[in-house]
Design a protein around this motif. Structure first.
Motif, PDB file in Angstrom:
ATOM      1  N   PRO A   1     -32.371  89.883 -19.565  1.00 11.88           N
ATOM      2  CA  PRO A   1     -33.149  90.048 -20.797  1.00 11.88           C
ATOM      3  C   PRO A   1     -33.886  88.761 -21.151  1.00 11.88           C
ATOM      4  O   PRO A   1     -33.323  87.661 -21.084  1.00 11.88           O
ATOM      5  N   LEU A   2     -35.144  88.893 -21.527  1.00 11.96           N
ATOM      6  CA  LEU A   2     -35.975  87.729 -21.796  1.00 11.96           C
ATOM      7  C   LEU A   2     -35.485  86.944 -23.003  1.00 11.96           C
ATOM      8  O   LEU A   2     -35.758  85.740 -23.126  1.00 11.96           O
ATOM      9  N   SER A   3     -34.731  87.581 -23.896  1.00  8.59           N
ATOM     10  CA  SER A   3     -34.188  86.854 -25.051  1.00  8.59           C
ATOM     11  C   SER A   3     -33.342  85.664 -24.615  1.00  8.59           C
ATOM     12  O   SER A   3     -33.264  84.645 -25.325  1.00  8.59           O
ATOM     13  N   ASP A   4     -32.726  85.762 -23.432  1.00  3.69           N
ATOM     14  CA  ASP A   4     -31.932  84.639 -22.931  1.00  3.69           C
ATOM     15  C   ASP A   4     -32.791  83.399 -22.685  1.00  3.69           C
ATOM     16  O   ASP A   4     -32.293  82.270 -22.732  1.00  3.69           O
ATOM     17  N   HIS A   5     -34.075  83.601 -22.400  1.00  3.63           N
ATOM     18  CA  HIS A   5     -35.001  82.481 -22.200  1.00  3.63           C
ATOM     19  C   HIS A   5     -35.095  81.624 -23.462  1.00  3.63           C
ATOM     20  O   HIS A   5     -35.274  80.405 -23.379  1.00  3.63           O
ATOM     21  N   TYR A   6     -34.962  82.259 -24.615  1.00  2.00           N
ATOM     22  CA  TYR A   6     -35.100  81.553 -25.885  1.00  2.00           C
ATOM     23  C   TYR A   6     -33.758  81.112 -26.467  1.00  2.00           C
ATOM     24  O   TYR A   6     -33.697  80.144 -27.227  1.00  2.00           O
TER      25      TYR A   6
ATOM     26  N   ASN B   1     -30.313  80.945 -24.757  1.00  2.00           N
ATOM     27  CA  ASN B   1     -29.170  80.390 -24.029  1.00  2.00           C
ATOM     28  C   ASN B   1     -29.583  79.957 -22.626  1.00  2.00           C
ATOM     29  O   ASN B   1     -30.770  79.881 -22.325  1.00  2.00           O
ATOM     30  N   ASP B   2     -28.603  79.708 -21.772  1.00  2.00           N
ATOM     31  CA  ASP B   2     -28.893  79.204 -20.420  1.00  2.00           C
ATOM     32  C   ASP B   2     -28.646  80.247 -19.334  1.00  2.00           C
ATOM     33  O   ASP B   2     -28.445  79.895 -18.171  1.00  2.00           O
ATOM     34  N   GLN B   3     -28.676  81.526 -19.714  1.00  2.00           N
ATOM     35  CA  GLN B   3     -28.359  82.581 -18.743  1.00  2.00           C
ATOM     36  C   GLN B   3     -29.582  83.167 -18.046  1.00  2.00           C
ATOM     37  O   GLN B   3     -29.454  83.998 -17.154  1.00  2.00           O
ATOM     38  N   TRP B   4     -30.779  82.756 -18.461  1.00  2.00           N
ATOM     39  CA  TRP B   4     -31.986  83.338 -17.876  1.00  2.00           C
ATOM     40  C   TRP B   4     -32.321  82.661 -16.555  1.00  2.00           C
ATOM     41  O   TRP B   4     -31.564  81.840 -16.047  1.00  2.00           O
ATOM     42  N   MET B   5     -33.456  82.981 -15.953  1.00  2.00           N
ATOM     43  CA  MET B   5     -33.766  82.532 -14.605  1.00  2.00           C
ATOM     44  C   MET B   5     -33.927  81.024 -14.486  1.00  2.00           C
ATOM     45  O   MET B   5     -33.700  80.448 -13.423  1.00  2.00           O
ATOM     46  N   TYR B   6     -34.351  80.352 -15.580  1.00  2.10           N
ATOM     47  CA  TYR B   6     -34.500  78.901 -15.562  1.00  2.10           C
ATOM     48  C   TYR B   6     -33.378  78.187 -16.294  1.00  2.10           C
ATOM     49  O   TYR B   6     -33.461  76.985 -16.507  1.00  2.10           O
TER      50      TYR B   6
END
Length: 358
Positions: free
Chosen positions: A252-257, A259-264
């Motif tokens: 989910p893209l919300s992780d980008h904003y 926490n640290d669980q997104w692709m980057y």
């Protein structure tokens, strides 16, 4: 490993530098020969990142695409989806059995490019793969210089045909150990973050983008109203994936904003702090419109229609973008209808994505 890096964008230069520094034999090629000349004359890329600045030698800078691709185990194309057909046609005569072509990201380019290569008469057993983002947050700072803000920590990757996933994943993992398998290439395409994050940002910031000489859509442009639309659009993407039968994680893209669980990992604040995204964006020519909206968002909306999944935000944003551009984006070249796939049943689509064309 011998790796061909094809293309001239930000990600292509980051790939050539990063993979060369890792010890791979990189052969670099781009379509614009004139723009390639600085690297031909001095085959080094100046890399800036959190470790400082240094010059990275590139093993081979190629004017001829065949010189780059011959003998490469991995062919990496971190170029915009708008360039994929041209590159596929240039590439077609040179691909050979066993090679893996990786598109970070793909916008379902794994299928599109495979078909283009087949149309040129090359039936080699080539495996195609795609992921959901560039492996770098990067901007070019000159003809042979790149600044990398962050590197991806997770790369969800789908393979076409999926029956050769083990081979593709093994090859790609030598260059990108952070890859994670998806079910197939369409699953990989539905991980693409560009058509989720960029259309709301450019369309809801259209007035300041046209008024100011430069505008940072990731800083001033990311306000609560924009985030609310982005979250709804991403929820539609996840609902489409679930309707087709694809399993979590859906990234989910919300992780980008949050926490640290997104692709980057924890990336949004570093992206804003870098200042590299304060830029001029022409709504008629920028890749956020031509790649992520005209191709990517149109693909998403068409897959929603095929899967009989309601996606009003995707459809609404696509209609607004079409009004700006003066054309109906529902008829775009990367929709399932344009690709000749909209008539397929779920079972037939699964068969095609698993086995490829007969």
């Amino acid at each position: 490993m011998k790796i061909a890096v094809l293309g001239g964008g930000h990600g292509c230069y980051a790939a050539a530098a990063d993979l060369s520094e890792q010890g791979h034999e990189v052969r670099f090629w781009r379509r614009d020969t004139q723009a390639l000349l600085p690297l031909v004359q001095t085959p080094k890329i100046h890399l800036k990142d959190s470790r400082g600045e240094r010059d990275i030698p590139i093993a081979k800078v190629c004017v001829n695409i065949g010189d780059a691709v011959s003998g490469a185990q991995l062919v990496l194309i971190p170029s915009p989806a708008t360039a994929q057909l041209d590159i596929a046609r240039a590439l077609a005569a040179h691909l050979a059995d066993g090679q893996v072509v990786y598109l970070p990201p793909g916008t379902f380019g794994s299928y599109v490019m495979s078909e283009a290569v087949r149309a040129q008469g090359n039936n080699a057993e080539v495996t195609w793969a795609e992921t959901g983002t560039l492996p770098w947050l990067v901007r070019k700072h000159g003809p042979s210089s790149v600044a990398v803000t962050m590197r991806a920590t997770r790369l969800p990757t789908g393979v076409y045909p999926a029956k050769r996933s083990a081979h593709a994943m093994a090859v790609i993992a030598e260059a990108f150990p952070c890859i994670e398998p998806c079910e197939d290439a369409l699953s990989g395409a539905l991980m693409n973050a560009g058509p989720i994050i960029h259309p709301p940002l450019i369309l809801m910031n259209a007035a300041p983008l046209q008024h100011f000489e430069a505008w940072d859509i990731h800083n001033e442009g990311t306000q609560p109203a924009v985030r609310a639309v982005t979250d709804k659009l991403d929820n539609e993407r996840i609902a489409i994936r679930e309707a087709i039968g694809y399993k979590a994680p859906h990234f989910p893209l919300s992780d980008h904003y949050l926490n640290d669980q997104w692709m980057y990992g924890d990336s949004h604040s570093k992206l804003v702090d870098s200042g590299d995204w304060r830029e001029h964006i022409d709504l008629h020519t920028h890749r956020y419109m031509l790649e992520d909206t005209v191709l990517g968002l149109a693909l998403l909306a068409s897959v929603a229609n095929w899967a009989e999944c309601d996606a009003p935000v995707a459809s609404g944003l696509l209609a607004i973008a079409g009004a700006i551009l003066g054309r109906d984006l529902r008829l775009g070249e990367r929709t399932l209808t344009a690709l000749g796939l909209a008539h397929l049943s779920r079972a037939d689509m699964h068969e095609l994505l698993f086995n490829g064309r007969a």
